[in-house]
Scaffold this motif. Structure first.
Motif, PDB file in Angstrom:
ATOM      1  N   GLY A 236       0.822  -1.213   0.000  1.00  0.00           N
ATOM      2  CA  GLY A 236       0.000   0.000   0.000  1.00  0.00           C
ATOM      3  C   GLY A 236       0.850   1.255   0.000  1.00  0.00           C
ATOM      4  O   GLY A 236       0.504   2.267  -0.635  1.00  0.00           O
ATOM      5  N   ARG A 237       1.970   1.205   0.723  1.00  0.00           N
ATOM      6  CA  ARG A 237       2.902   2.328   0.765  1.00  0.00           C
ATOM      7  C   ARG A 237       4.286   1.795   0.430  1.00  0.00           C
ATOM      8  O   ARG A 237       4.850   1.013   1.189  1.00  0.00           O
ATOM      9  N   VAL A 238       4.801   2.183  -0.709  1.00  0.00           N
ATOM     10  CA  VAL A 238       6.127   1.774  -1.131  1.00  0.00           C
ATOM     11  C   VAL A 238       7.063   2.973  -1.028  1.00  0.00           C
ATOM     12  O   VAL A 238       6.631   4.098  -0.751  1.00  0.00           O
ATOM     13  N   TYR A 239       8.322   2.732  -1.235  1.00  0.00           N
ATOM     14  CA  TYR A 239       9.274   3.836  -1.158  1.00  0.00           C
ATOM     15  C   TYR A 239      10.387   3.636  -2.169  1.00  0.00           C
ATOM     16  O   TYR A 239      10.625   2.532  -2.663  1.00  0.00           O
ATOM     17  N   VAL A 240      11.031   4.737  -2.485  1.00  0.00           N
ATOM     18  CA  VAL A 240      12.174   4.739  -3.390  1.00  0.00           C
ATOM     19  C   VAL A 240      13.406   5.109  -2.578  1.00  0.00           C
ATOM     20  O   VAL A 240      13.424   6.163  -1.925  1.00  0.00           O
ATOM     21  N   ARG A 241      14.400   4.252  -2.589  1.00  0.00           N
ATOM     22  CA  ARG A 241      15.665   4.562  -1.930  1.00  0.00           C
ATOM     23  C   ARG A 241      16.556   5.255  -2.958  1.00  0.00           C
ATOM     24  O   ARG A 241      16.983   4.643  -3.937  1.00  0.00           O
ATOM     25  N   ALA A 242      16.804   6.516  -2.746  1.00  0.00           N
ATOM     26  CA  ALA A 242      17.604   7.306  -3.673  1.00  0.00           C
ATOM     27  C   ALA A 242      18.772   7.936  -2.925  1.00  0.00           C
ATOM     28  O   ALA A 242      18.794   7.980  -1.684  1.00  0.00           O
TER      29      ALA A 242
END
Length: 324
Positions: A236-242
């Motif tokens: 439901g909530r994903v993230y981008v590791r940048a």
């Protein structure tokens, strides 16, 4: 005849040479065209890299492991299933643990039956003591009217004291006995609680709400404590590791909104509003698989940009971060 060869063969050689020249010219034009196409693709690639940072879509993953030893009796979960937190999807054999718990509960009931009702056991002696006190008041009244003797009062007093001592002694004995029984019951309570905890750990429960990614075990298999059963993630909530350079960090802080463009292979990639939820407090060298806007940057800071998933975001997809 020319040089001993028929003229037909000489003309044929000339025709063949002309065909070779034509083929060479066509190959040259193809090479030029390929170079132009490569330059265009390179230019497009350079334009597509107009971003501040690049990363991959990730999610919070949890590996559900067995909490007890035994045979998997039921495993109702498949890859791709959507599970709510607390959903029981299977269980490990718990017959022996259940029988041990029932045995302990029976022992506790047996011990509880040995608890003495002190008031009931001493009821007759309390009645006798009450009668003796009434007699003492009557003898005192007779003594005041010179109708009785002091010896009668003293004898009643002595009987009252003996009765009170007997009651106190028996009460103390009963209280010690009851205390021992209660301690035994407390031990049973602890053992019953242990068995209840073991029974609860025989249930396979989803620890979070999310999607099942990988299944590692099947019903009928023997497992030990700690063996991985399945892996799930909160999609439901994903993230981008940048990774951002020091110069980029000067204009961003935790809580800021950023734009996330997903590389989905379409002509118009989807764009999402993300939120900067974490920034590392330590710099590190640029990872080889991560690109930054400034390729010369050696030290970067890891960040996490959280994005609400509308169902189109998949794990592993590349995403571009725009800080504007």
């Amino acid at each position: 005849m020319d040089g001993g060869l028929p003229i037909e063969r000489q003309y044929g050689k000339i025709i063949i040479n002309k065909q070779e020249v034509i083929v060479m010219k066509i190959s040259k034009w193809i090479s030029v065209l390929c170079s132009v196409v490569m330059l265009c693709c390179t230019a497009c690639h350079e334009r597509s890299r107009d971003f501040d940072a690049c990363g991959q879509i990730e999610a919070t993953e949890v590996v559900v492991s067995a909490e007890s030893n035994g045979k998997i009796m039921r495993m109702d979960v498949e890859e791709g299933d959507q599970l709510a937190k607390g959903t029981c999807v299977g269980n490990i054999d718990s017959v022996q643990t259940y029988l041990q718990k029932k045995e302990l509960e029976g022992r506790k009931v047996n011990a509880e039956s040995r608890i003495v009702d002190i008031r009931q056991q001493l009821a007759s002696q309390y009645d006798r003591l009450s009668n003796l006190k009434k007699d003492r008041e009557r003898f005192k009244a007779l003594l005041a009217k010179d109708a009785g003797t002091q010896k009668q009062v003293d004898d009643i007093e002595s009987q009252i004291a003996v009765t009170e001592s007997e009651i106190a002694a028996q009460r103390q004995t009963y209280e010690k006995s009851n205390a021992g029984v209660r301690e035994e019951m407390a031990v049973y309570d602890v053992q019953i609680a242990q068995r209840s905890d073991q029974l609860a750990k025989c249930r396979i429960v989803a620890p979070i709400s999310g999607t099942v990614l990988t299944k590692y075990a099947e019903a009928g298999e023997m497992v030990t404590t700690g063996k991985s059963l399945f892996k799930m993630a909160d999609m439901g909530r994903v993230y981008v590791r940048a990774y951002l350079t020091t110069a980029q960090l000067a204009d961003v802080k935790v809580g800021d909104a950023v734009r996330v463009v997903v590389e989905d292979g379409s002509a118009q990639p989807r764009s999402y509003e993300g939120k900067m939820t974490w920034i590392s407090d330590e710099a590190e060298f640029t990872p080889k698989n991560i690109q930054t806007k400034d390729e010369r940057a050696d030290l970067v800071y890891a960040t996490k940009v959280t994005v609400e998933n509308d169902g189109y975001l998949k794990l592993g997809m590349y995403a571009y971060i725009h800080l504007d």
